[in-house]
Structure formats: C-alpha cells, structure tokens
Design a protein around this motif. Sequence first.
Motif, PDB file in Angstrom:
ATOM      1  N   CYS A 125       0.801  -1.234   0.000  1.00  0.00           N
ATOM      2  CA  CYS A 125       0.000   0.000   0.000  1.00  0.00           C
ATOM      3  C   CYS A 125       0.829   1.278   0.000  1.00  0.00           C
ATOM      4  O   CYS A 125       0.325   2.344  -0.351  1.00  0.00           O
ATOM      5  CB  CYS A 125      -0.949   0.010   1.191  1.00  0.00           C
ATOM      6  SG  CYS A 125      -0.124   0.260   2.787  1.00  0.00           S
ATOM      7  N   GLY A 126       2.090   1.221   0.427  1.00  0.00           N
ATOM      8  CA  GLY A 126       2.944   2.401   0.410  1.00  0.00           C
ATOM      9  C   GLY A 126       2.785   3.354   1.581  1.00  0.00           C
ATOM     10  O   GLY A 126       3.480   4.370   1.645  1.00  0.00           O
ATOM     11  N   ALA A 127       1.889   3.049   2.520  1.00  0.00           N
ATOM     12  CA  ALA A 127       1.653   3.967   3.639  1.00  0.00           C
ATOM     13  C   ALA A 127       2.874   4.128   4.541  1.00  0.00           C
ATOM     14  O   ALA A 127       3.008   5.126   5.250  1.00  0.00           O
ATOM     15  CB  ALA A 127       0.462   3.482   4.474  1.00  0.00           C
ATOM     16  N   CYS A 128       3.781   3.145   4.512  1.00  0.00           N
ATOM     17  CA  CYS A 128       4.942   3.156   5.411  1.00  0.00           C
ATOM     18  C   CYS A 128       6.211   3.683   4.731  1.00  0.00           C
ATOM     19  O   CYS A 128       7.311   3.488   5.241  1.00  0.00           O
ATOM     20  CB  CYS A 128       5.197   1.750   5.949  1.00  0.00           C
ATOM     21  SG  CYS A 128       5.756   0.590   4.667  1.00  0.00           S
ATOM     22  N   THR A 129       6.073   4.362   3.589  1.00  0.00           N
ATOM     23  CA  THR A 129       7.239   4.810   2.830  1.00  0.00           C
ATOM     24  C   THR A 129       8.087   5.816   3.614  1.00  0.00           C
ATOM     25  O   THR A 129       7.563   6.786   4.166  1.00  0.00           O
ATOM     26  CB  THR A 129       6.809   5.460   1.503  1.00  0.00           C
ATOM     27  OG1 THR A 129       6.027   4.505   0.760  1.00  0.00           O
ATOM     28  CG2 THR A 129       8.007   5.878   0.672  1.00  0.00           C
ATOM     29  N   VAL A 130       9.391   5.570   3.666  1.00  0.00           N
ATOM     30  CA  VAL A 130      10.372   6.503   4.251  1.00  0.00           C
ATOM     31  C   VAL A 130      11.559   6.566   3.297  1.00  0.00           C
ATOM     32  O   VAL A 130      11.597   5.861   2.295  1.00  0.00           O
ATOM     33  CB  VAL A 130      10.821   6.056   5.660  1.00  0.00           C
ATOM     34  CG1 VAL A 130       9.639   5.994   6.624  1.00  0.00           C
ATOM     35  CG2 VAL A 130      11.525   4.704   5.599  1.00  0.00           C
ATOM     36  N   HIS A 131      12.519   7.408   3.631  1.00  0.00           N
ATOM     37  CA  HIS A 131      13.733   7.494   2.821  1.00  0.00           C
ATOM     38  C   HIS A 131      14.918   6.925   3.600  1.00  0.00           C
ATOM     39  O   HIS A 131      15.072   7.211   4.793  1.00  0.00           O
ATOM     40  CB  HIS A 131      14.045   8.950   2.465  1.00  0.00           C
ATOM     41  CG  HIS A 131      13.024   9.590   1.594  1.00  0.00           C
ATOM     42  ND1 HIS A 131      13.029  10.935   1.287  1.00  0.00           N
ATOM     43  CD2 HIS A 131      11.948   9.069   0.942  1.00  0.00           C
ATOM     44  CE1 HIS A 131      12.015  11.215   0.495  1.00  0.00           C
ATOM     45  NE2 HIS A 131      11.337  10.101   0.282  1.00  0.00           N
ATOM     46  N   ILE A 132      15.731   6.133   2.929  1.00  0.00           N
ATOM     47  CA  ILE A 132      17.003   5.660   3.484  1.00  0.00           C
ATOM     48  C   ILE A 132      18.103   6.172   2.568  1.00  0.00           C
ATOM     49  O   ILE A 132      18.141   5.817   1.382  1.00  0.00           O
ATOM     50  CB  ILE A 132      17.055   4.126   3.584  1.00  0.00           C
ATOM     51  CG1 ILE A 132      15.981   3.612   4.548  1.00  0.00           C
ATOM     52  CG2 ILE A 132      18.431   3.666   4.049  1.00  0.00           C
ATOM     53  CD1 ILE A 132      15.926   2.106   4.648  1.00  0.00           C
TER      54      ILE A 132
END
Length: 219
Positions: A91-98
């Motif tokens: 779903c992409g709701a947990c997207t963060v940047h690394i």
Amino acid sequence: MDFDSELKRRGFLKNVAVATAASSLPGTLAAGQDSNVTTSATTEQSKIGVSISINAQPRQLEIDPRTTLLDLLRENEGLTGTKKGCDHGACGACTVHIDGKRVLSCLTLAATLDGKSVTTIEGVSSGETLHPMQEAFLRCDAYQCGYCTPGQIMSAIACIDEGHTNGDVEEAREWMSGNLCRCSAYPNILAAVRQVAGETPPADPAELATVISLRETLS
C-alpha cells in the motif's frame, strides 16, 4: 457388575486421575517458569547494536534482529507519522527514505541499516516551515482521511528527486502508483507532485472545475 460396584469403580478412577494431575502440577509450573526464563535470556542475548541516523539525529540502538524499520520507528522511537497499512509492502503507507531513496519500511529489517540515514515524514519540514510538497498537498487538497498522506508525500518527494516528473504526466502517475489512496484523491495528489516539480504553476485544481447547475443541464 452391579450398580454399587460400578459406582465404586468410577469413584476410584476419578480419584486416581485427580491425584495424578495434582502430583504433576508443581513440576509443570516449574518447567513453564524455566522456559520463560530461558526465552527471556535468549531474547536479551540475541539483541544487536545498530547505529542509525533518524531525521538527522544519531541513535545507538539495541534491537531484536527481527525488528522491521516500521516497528522501530513507531514502537521504539514514537515516530507515528509513518503508517502501518497492509504490513505486506502493497500500500505504500509506510514509505520513508534511506540515504535519500524511498523504501517500504514494513519490509525493511532495521538490523540492515547500520550506518544508514533514515528520514520520515517528521523530518521533511524545517521547524514550522513546511516542505514544498507538504504545502502543495494542502493547496491541492491532496488528501481526505489523511492516513496514506505521509507515505504519499515521501514517495512524491522521491519521485521528483528520481527524475520521474520531467514533462510526462503518465510517468509520474506510474511512479506514484505504489502508494494507494483508499479515498481516491489521485488527481489532486498528481497535481501537487507536478506543481512542486515545476511542470504546472501552483494552483488549486478546483479552480479549473466548471460548475454546471441542474437547471442549466436540463434547459
């Protein structure tokens, strides 16, 4: 066998069963307690040290190697802006940047991030000054319930940084398709992305809507 004999037989078997259960109870409890102690000790011994920068703040953490980045952020660090949606990377709701690249934190083991830099939705603004993408989402009304919005914004920022918004609206749409919006605010989300990318001027998409009354339709 007469009735009295049958009653005596049943009573004898019942007493034997109760006595057997009672005699085994202390040992069972002790075994259970030993198991809990062993499990606890094993868990403590299996923890590993990880050095991670979260929103430009260095953190030295002792974590279970099975911990996902999503659970680390929400449960350990109290950064609940990153949402737990499907917990399956769909779903992409947990997207963060690394290190500047977008990832699904529910599928990322925190133990693999030693020495890495993590940015969440809480880290994209500068104090009270919002990130241009946050401003665009507000201006374009690119959210309704708001649950998917943090992940949408993190993906939108990465989408521009990755060069997927340079003139082709379908390319931008494709590279944002991994973030689901159950309220279906997709047109406004896409408008916000393209505005920040400089492909369209900042404006409320609703200003382009034509309002047609029922009277005009029927006349």
